[in-house]
Structure formats: C-alpha cells, structure tokens
Design a protein around this motif. Structure first.
Motif, PDB file in Angstrom:
ATOM      1  N   ILE A  56       0.864  -1.178   0.000  1.00  0.00           N
ATOM      2  CA  ILE A  56       0.000   0.000   0.000  1.00  0.00           C
ATOM      3  C   ILE A  56       0.899   1.226   0.000  1.00  0.00           C
ATOM      4  O   ILE A  56       1.827   1.318   0.816  1.00  0.00           O
ATOM      5  N   TRP A  57       0.644   2.160  -0.907  1.00  0.00           N
ATOM      6  CA  TRP A  57       1.512   3.321  -1.031  1.00  0.00           C
ATOM      7  C   TRP A  57       0.674   4.558  -1.373  1.00  0.00           C
ATOM      8  O   TRP A  57      -0.266   4.472  -2.164  1.00  0.00           O
ATOM      9  N   GLY A  58       1.011   5.677  -0.760  1.00  0.00           N
ATOM     10  CA  GLY A  58       0.423   6.947  -1.160  1.00  0.00           C
ATOM     11  C   GLY A  58       1.235   7.543  -2.291  1.00  0.00           C
ATOM     12  O   GLY A  58       2.476   7.548  -2.231  1.00  0.00           O
ATOM     13  N   ASP A  59       0.582   8.039  -3.322  1.00  0.00           N
ATOM     14  CA  ASP A  59       1.339   8.562  -4.467  1.00  0.00           C
ATOM     15  C   ASP A  59       1.887   9.966  -4.224  1.00  0.00           C
ATOM     16  O   ASP A  59       2.544  10.535  -5.095  1.00  0.00           O
ATOM     17  N   ARG A  60       1.654  10.515  -2.994  1.00  0.00           N
ATOM     18  CA  ARG A  60       2.243  11.799  -2.635  1.00  0.00           C
ATOM     19  C   ARG A  60       3.248  11.631  -1.484  1.00  0.00           C
ATOM     20  O   ARG A  60       3.475  12.558  -0.712  1.00  0.00           O
ATOM     21  N   ASP A  61       3.860  10.466  -1.400  1.00  0.00           N
ATOM     22  CA  ASP A  61       4.804  10.172  -0.328  1.00  0.00           C
ATOM     23  C   ASP A  61       6.073  10.997  -0.513  1.00  0.00           C
ATOM     24  O   ASP A  61       6.813  10.817  -1.481  1.00  0.00           O
ATOM     25  N   GLY A  62       6.341  11.892   0.440  1.00  0.00           N
ATOM     26  CA  GLY A  62       7.536  12.725   0.373  1.00  0.00           C
ATOM     27  C   GLY A  62       8.679  12.188   1.200  1.00  0.00           C
ATOM     28  O   GLY A  62       9.758  12.798   1.245  1.00  0.00           O
ATOM     29  N   VAL A  63       8.497  11.051   1.890  1.00  0.00           N
ATOM     30  CA  VAL A  63       9.531  10.463   2.735  1.00  0.00           C
ATOM     31  C   VAL A  63      10.215   9.305   2.013  1.00  0.00           C
ATOM     32  O   VAL A  63      11.427   9.283   1.849  1.00  0.00           O
ATOM     33  N   VAL A  64       9.432   8.324   1.591  1.00  0.00           N
ATOM     34  CA  VAL A  64       9.924   7.221   0.756  1.00  0.00           C
ATOM     35  C   VAL A  64       9.183   7.326  -0.571  1.00  0.00           C
ATOM     36  O   VAL A  64       8.008   6.987  -0.651  1.00  0.00           O
ATOM     37  N   PRO A  65       9.838   7.797  -1.624  1.00  0.00           N
ATOM     38  CA  PRO A  65       9.136   8.150  -2.862  1.00  0.00           C
ATOM     39  C   PRO A  65       8.288   7.018  -3.436  1.00  0.00           C
ATOM     40  O   PRO A  65       8.678   5.846  -3.403  1.00  0.00           O
ATOM     41  N   HIS A  80       2.907   9.708   3.221  1.00  0.00           N
ATOM     42  CA  HIS A  80       3.644   8.583   3.802  1.00  0.00           C
ATOM     43  C   HIS A  80       2.816   7.777   4.800  1.00  0.00           C
ATOM     44  O   HIS A  80       3.204   6.680   5.184  1.00  0.00           O
ATOM     45  N   PHE A  81       1.652   8.313   5.212  1.00  0.00           N
ATOM     46  CA  PHE A  81       0.825   7.664   6.239  1.00  0.00           C
ATOM     47  C   PHE A  81      -0.586   7.415   5.705  1.00  0.00           C
ATOM     48  O   PHE A  81      -1.555   7.980   6.224  1.00  0.00           O
ATOM     49  N   PRO A  82      -0.747   6.553   4.705  1.00  0.00           N
ATOM     50  CA  PRO A  82      -2.085   6.357   4.127  1.00  0.00           C
ATOM     51  C   PRO A  82      -3.099   5.813   5.118  1.00  0.00           C
ATOM     52  O   PRO A  82      -4.300   6.080   4.990  1.00  0.00           O
ATOM     53  N   PHE A  83      -2.654   5.088   6.147  1.00  0.00           N
ATOM     54  CA  PHE A  83      -3.569   4.541   7.147  1.00  0.00           C
ATOM     55  C   PHE A  83      -4.077   5.625   8.082  1.00  0.00           C
ATOM     56  O   PHE A  83      -5.066   5.425   8.796  1.00  0.00           O
ATOM     57  N   ARG A  84      -3.443   6.788   8.086  1.00  0.00           N
ATOM     58  CA  ARG A  84      -3.918   7.907   8.893  1.00  0.00           C
ATOM     59  C   ARG A  84      -4.759   8.872   8.058  1.00  0.00           C
ATOM     60  O   ARG A  84      -5.695   9.490   8.571  1.00  0.00           O
ATOM     61  N   SER A  85      -4.429   8.999   6.780  1.00  0.00           N
ATOM     62  CA  SER A  85      -5.194   9.913   5.937  1.00  0.00           C
ATOM     63  C   SER A  85      -6.545   9.320   5.540  1.00  0.00           C
ATOM     64  O   SER A  85      -7.513  10.060   5.335  1.00  0.00           O
ATOM     65  N   ASP A  86      -6.638   7.993   5.440  1.00  0.00           N
ATOM     66  CA  ASP A  86      -7.913   7.351   5.092  1.00  0.00           C
ATOM     67  C   ASP A  86      -8.017   6.017   5.839  1.00  0.00           C
ATOM     68  O   ASP A  86      -7.883   4.940   5.242  1.00  0.00           O
ATOM     69  N   PRO A  87      -8.279   6.076   7.163  1.00  0.00           N
ATOM     70  CA  PRO A  87      -8.310   4.845   7.969  1.00  0.00           C
ATOM     71  C   PRO A  87      -9.343   3.833   7.482  1.00  0.00           C
ATOM     72  O   PRO A  87      -9.077   2.628   7.460  1.00  0.00           O
TER      73      PRO A  87
END
Length: 312
Positions: free
Chosen positions: A228-237, A261-268
């Motif tokens: 699972i990855w956020g496409d706006r991850d600024g920590v681990v691209p 970087h925290f998709p589980f926090r942005s959309d639990p």
C-alpha cells in the motif's frame, strides 16, 4: 463495533517491550516506522480488533519501550518481534509494516517464515536508494542535538511555518506535515533521540537507504504480500513501488491517490477495508523447509536478480 485497545508491556532480555493489544481471532502484528510508536495506528487498531487479535509493539528505542544502548538493526528488530510473539504465545501472524516497519516485517518473514501468514507493506523502506533530505540530514554526527533544537519554541515555529509553506506549494512533504511534527514531538529526551539516530544510521546514510530486502524477496514468494503506497509520499518516494514490484511480482499494489507517507492515517476506513479484503481473499502461507532450501540454492530468476540495486 470498535474494540478497546489496552497498553501492556513485557520484560524480554531485561528490557521493557511496550505494546498495544486487543480483540481476538487471527493475529495481526502492526510494526511502526522510525521515530514513531504504536500510537500511529490509533485510528485503525480498534477497527481491526473487531475481527482479529491485534498486536502493535513499540520497537526497542521507541515509544514506551526501553531505550538502551543496543542493537537497532533491522535484524535486531525482527528478532525482537519473534521474541514478543513467543512470550505472548502467538504462533503465526499477518504482518503490517509501515516504512522502517515494512523492512522489519520483510526481515521477519525472511528469518522466520514459519511465523508469517501474510505481509502488508505500507510505504515500505528498503525498496530503493532515495529518501527525503531531512532523513539524510538526521544521519549526521550532531543529529540528536539538532533534533533537540527543533523542540525549542522558536524552532517549532519555524518548522511549522516551513511545513505550512510546503503545503501551500503543494509539495509532497507538506501532505505529511502533521505527522512529521508528531514524530519530532515523540522524541522528548536524549535517550529517545540517541535511539532514533542509531536506528536511522543502521538503514540510511548521506547517500540514501543502505539496506534492502529486494535481493532476498524471492525466498518469501509463497507468502501472500500486499503493498500500500500513497502517491504523494515525500519520505519514501512512490516510485520505489515500481522497484519493489520488479523484485516481488507476486505482490499486489494498492495506491492511495493523494495520500502521503501515512495512508492509514489519511484514510483509515479505506485502509482497514483494503487489508481486511486482502486477509479474507488469501490463504495463510504454508512453510515448506525443503522448498525454501531448494529456492535458496537456485537463487532468484535472472530477471529478478537485483544485486545491482540502483533504486528508481
């Protein structure tokens, strides 16, 4: 109905290991990232606990666990997770690892595959060289002292203003501004900051990430794996997801568009639904020592050979 989560601890090898737990059923272990703690999972643990036994440890040197001068390597953390499972009498788990925790989950699956039913890698570390500049800076010799300065009121004001500017400029790091400040606030004393620095230097240097599981990922290809990855991850691209897919063609990928970087926090809610669907739709891995040994002897397929790990 969401289930209550309790804070507990056990002493293992003389050190307190804190963890959060609740629910019952098939076990899921949640492993947080560097500088973070089990509290990062607060929004999702009660929801998972409706159907599962959830275990969210504070890695040694993090959260409420002890912070000794000790081994903060990926292998050391994996051993700690094995020991905690043994103390809790949990035989097998689905692993959910975030960032550094994803590397720990993969290492645990590699070292102790008989313990692992499935793996969920969230914004996973170790899939490419690149990493944010602020993490590279944190590997420098005076990083613990600089982290202390960031906690001063004037520094906090400057940091908040900088992250607010990044948000206005639509920079990826701005997406995670709240959580980045939260992690800095979770390093209140010298022991916490020293543990953070030791952990970071074990996996990152000025040139980027130095630890990868990609060269050994073929050995766990029988373990169902979801990324699972956020496409706006600024920590681990996010581009590292492509490198990970090359090494792990057996893995599924779910992209959270607009998340950092925290998709589980942005959309639990979506995160819980995605992981629950993955668990329901896959059978737990079975451990076959002879097959594992044969695979080790033959090595990866030529197209999967990632010893020339360049990162993308």
């Amino acid at each position: 109905m969401a289930r209550a989560i309790a804070q507990q601890s056990r002493v293992i090898h003389g050190y307190k290991r804190a963890f959060r737990t609740g629910g019952e059923g098939s076990a899921i272990m949640f492993i947080h990232g560097i500088g973070d703690s089990s509290r990062t999972w607060d929004d999702v643990l009660p929801l998972f606990a409706e159907n599962h036994l959830v275990i969210a440890p504070d890695l040694l040197g993090h959260g409420d666990s002890d912070k000794p001068r000790a081994d903060y390597s990926i292998g050391g953390f994996a051993n700690g997770m094995r020991d905690l499972l043994a103390v809790l009498d949990v035989e097998r788990v689905t692993l959910v690892g975030h960032s550094l925790g994803g590397g720990v989950a993969m290492q645990l699956a590699y070292q102790y595959p008989h313990l692992v039913e499935r793996v969920v890698l969230v914004s996973n570390g170790g899939s490419g060289r690149g990493v944010s500049t602020w993490l590279r800076l944190a590997t420098l010799p005076l990083a613990p002292e600089l982290l202390q300065l960031l906690r001063l009121p004037i520094s906090r004001t400057g940091l908040s203003a900088s992250l607010a500017l990044l948000r206005r400029l639509d920079h990826d790091l701005g997406v995670d501004a709240t959580d980045l400040i939260r992690i800095i606030d979770a390093l209140p004393d010298a022991r916490s900051r020293q543990a953070f620095a030791r952990t970071l230097r074990a996996v990152v240097d000025w040139h980027g990430q130095v630890v990868t599981m990609l060269d050994r990922s073929y050995l766990v290809e029988n373990i169902p794996t979801l990324m699972i990855w956020g496409d706006r991850d600024g920590v681990v691209p996010f581009r590292h997801a492509g490198q990970a897919r090359l090494a792990m063609p057996y893995a599924s990928l779910d992209v959270f568009h607009g998340a950092g970087h925290f998709p589980f926090r942005s959309d639990p809610g979506r995160f819980v639904m995605t992981v629950e669907q993955f668990v329901r739709s896959t059978a737990p891995a079975t451990w076959d020592h002879d097959a594992w040994q044969r695979r080790l002897r033959t090595g990866p397929e030529p197209e999967d050979d990632l010893h020339t790990w360049t990162g993308i």
